[in-house]
Design a protein around this motif. Sequence first.
Motif, mmCIF file in Angstrom:
data_model
loop_
_atom_site.group_PDB
_atom_site.id
_atom_site.type_symbol
_atom_site.label_atom_id
_atom_site.label_comp_id
_atom_site.label_asym_id
_atom_site.label_seq_id
_atom_site.Cartn_x
_atom_site.Cartn_y
_atom_site.Cartn_z
ATOM 1 N N ASP A 115 -24.814 15.541 -5.694
ATOM 2 C CA ASP A 115 -24.305 16.714 -4.993
ATOM 3 C C ASP A 115 -23.101 17.280 -5.740
ATOM 4 O O ASP A 115 -22.154 16.565 -6.049
ATOM 5 N N MET A 116 -23.153 18.584 -6.028
ATOM 6 C CA MET A 116 -22.035 19.279 -6.649
ATOM 7 C C MET A 116 -21.639 20.437 -5.743
ATOM 8 O O MET A 116 -22.490 21.114 -5.163
ATOM 9 N N ARG A 117 -20.344 20.691 -5.636
ATOM 10 C CA ARG A 117 -19.837 21.793 -4.829
ATOM 11 C C ARG A 117 -19.494 22.974 -5.741
ATOM 12 O O ARG A 117 -18.976 22.787 -6.843
ATOM 13 N N ASN A 118 -19.772 24.190 -5.262
ATOM 14 C CA ASN A 118 -19.432 25.370 -6.056
ATOM 15 C C ASN A 118 -17.939 25.452 -6.340
ATOM 16 O O ASN A 118 -17.521 25.977 -7.373
ATOM 17 N N SER A 119 -17.138 24.927 -5.440
ATOM 18 C CA SER A 119 -15.689 24.936 -5.623
ATOM 19 C C SER A 119 -15.248 24.049 -6.783
ATOM 20 O O SER A 119 -14.094 24.123 -7.226
ATOM 21 N N GLU A 120 -16.150 23.211 -7.291
ATOM 22 C CA GLU A 120 -15.803 22.350 -8.420
ATOM 23 C C GLU A 120 -15.831 23.093 -9.751
ATOM 24 O O GLU A 120 -15.393 22.561 -10.775
ATOM 25 N N ALA A 121 -16.347 24.322 -9.755
ATOM 26 C CA ALA A 121 -16.328 25.115 -10.981
ATOM 27 C C ALA A 121 -14.895 25.535 -11.298
ATOM 28 O O ALA A 121 -14.121 25.881 -10.407
ATOM 29 N N GLY A 122 -14.549 25.497 -12.571
ATOM 30 C CA GLY A 122 -13.219 25.911 -12.991
ATOM 31 C C GLY A 122 -12.545 24.875 -13.870
ATOM 32 O O GLY A 122 -13.207 24.096 -14.561
ATOM 33 N N ALA A 123 -11.228 24.853 -13.843
ATOM 34 C CA ALA A 123 -10.441 24.008 -14.738
ATOM 35 C C ALA A 123 -10.319 22.586 -14.209
ATOM 36 O O ALA A 123 -10.088 22.365 -13.014
ATOM 37 N N TRP A 124 -10.482 21.625 -15.128
ATOM 38 C CA TRP A 124 -10.281 20.207 -14.824
ATOM 39 C C TRP A 124 -9.353 19.603 -15.871
ATOM 40 O O TRP A 124 -9.365 20.019 -17.033
ATOM 41 N N LYS A 125 -8.566 18.639 -15.451
ATOM 42 C CA LYS A 125 -7.706 17.913 -16.374
ATOM 43 C C LYS A 125 -8.471 16.726 -16.960
ATOM 44 O O LYS A 125 -9.492 16.306 -16.417
ATOM 45 N N VAL A 126 -7.942 16.193 -18.040
ATOM 46 C CA VAL A 126 -8.584 15.078 -18.742
ATOM 47 C C VAL A 126 -7.665 13.860 -18.695
ATOM 48 O O VAL A 126 -6.475 13.961 -18.989
ATOM 49 N N ALA A 127 -8.223 12.733 -18.325
ATOM 50 C CA ALA A 127 -7.476 11.470 -18.327
ATOM 51 C C ALA A 127 -8.311 10.403 -19.031
ATOM 52 O O ALA A 127 -9.538 10.516 -19.132
ATOM 53 N N ALA A 128 -7.625 9.382 -19.516
ATOM 54 C CA ALA A 128 -8.290 8.222 -20.119
ATOM 55 C C ALA A 128 -7.876 6.983 -19.343
ATOM 56 O O ALA A 128 -6.733 6.869 -18.887
ATOM 57 N N GLU A 129 -8.810 6.057 -19.219
ATOM 58 C CA GLU A 129 -8.567 4.880 -18.390
ATOM 59 C C GLU A 129 -9.210 3.645 -19.003
ATOM 60 O O GLU A 129 -10.256 3.734 -19.644
ATOM 61 N N VAL A 130 -8.571 2.509 -18.786
ATOM 62 C CA VAL A 130 -9.152 1.243 -19.216
ATOM 63 C C VAL A 130 -8.738 0.176 -18.212
ATOM 64 O O VAL A 130 -7.673 0.268 -17.590
ATOM 65 N N TYR A 131 -9.602 -0.798 -18.039
ATOM 66 C CA TYR A 131 -9.295 -1.953 -17.190
ATOM 67 C C TYR A 131 -9.092 -3.177 -18.069
ATOM 68 O O TYR A 131 -9.709 -3.301 -19.125
ATOM 69 N N PHE A 132 -8.212 -4.070 -17.619
ATOM 70 C CA PHE A 132 -7.895 -5.269 -18.379
ATOM 71 C C PHE A 132 -8.661 -6.468 -17.839
ATOM 72 O O PHE A 132 -8.911 -6.570 -16.621
ATOM 73 N N GLN A 133 -9.047 -7.334 -18.737
ATOM 74 C CA GLN A 133 -9.646 -8.592 -18.319
ATOM 75 C C GLN A 133 -8.627 -9.353 -17.463
ATOM 76 O O GLN A 133 -7.475 -9.497 -17.836
ATOM 77 N N GLY A 134 -9.046 -9.791 -16.297
ATOM 78 C CA GLY A 134 -8.155 -10.519 -15.410
ATOM 79 C C GLY A 134 -7.440 -9.644 -14.408
ATOM 80 O O GLY A 134 -6.696 -10.150 -13.556
#
Length: 254
Positions: A115-134
């Motif tokens: 499901d996608m909402r029409n309001s989701e069209a437009g500008a989005w920011k970019v992030a990077a993520e990582v999880y650590f062992q433990g």
Amino acid sequence: MEKKLWRAVVAVGAASVFTGVAAAPAGAAEGGVSFTRVQVNGGKPIVIGVSNEVSAPTSFRMATTKSWKWPAVFLYRGNTGDQLWHAIETSDCITVSSGVCDFKETMYFDPSEWDMRNSEAGAWKVAAEVYFQGGGGDTDDEGLTVYVKRNSRLTVNASPEPVSEGGTITATGNVTRANWETRKYASYEGRLVSLQFKPAGTTSYTTVKKVYANSSGNLKTTVKATKTGTWRWVYYGNSTTGPSTSAGDNVTVN
């Protein structure tokens, strides 16, 4: 390669698992990781229709001395808890040096499945993520903006065919755009669309007129017939909607 649905991880293998993922707010990273060289879709907007899966190539570099799992770049608004749903496929570490890896990632957007909402069209920011062992992890805002847009479509008809030199050609058409919520294309009223012409034997189009679509997304204008050639409509898009170009309609001038 490992493919996962963001906010939920799908580990591909003999025994697939489905686990919830909670992202930390931007600025609340635990540290110990550096993300650089982040690129999403070559800097171009991600344009999505109503049925076909769209892929966006992404890449990044990660430097850390910690043991890690599931590094990825994703899109968000507000804080990193407000993320755009999509699947992610990330390569294994491409070793640059000790503790430094390059990654090739692909973001997949499938409006026919999620499901996608029409309001989701437009500008989005970019992030990077990582999880650590433990346990624990690191989430960093990358200071980039990516536009996610609804696809548009155009039709064209130029008549009569053929037409006498000096006569009148009527060009009509219709502009629509993807409605992600109904998974259908709907009229896109009020759009300024360019009528272009390419004379026979040439390769370049020239804009002849600009016309606003009416409340039903319909386009109509008239031009004087001077040369045999091909007519088309072009819409250049905006911050929420991708550009589109109609097929060409050839008219012979006698």
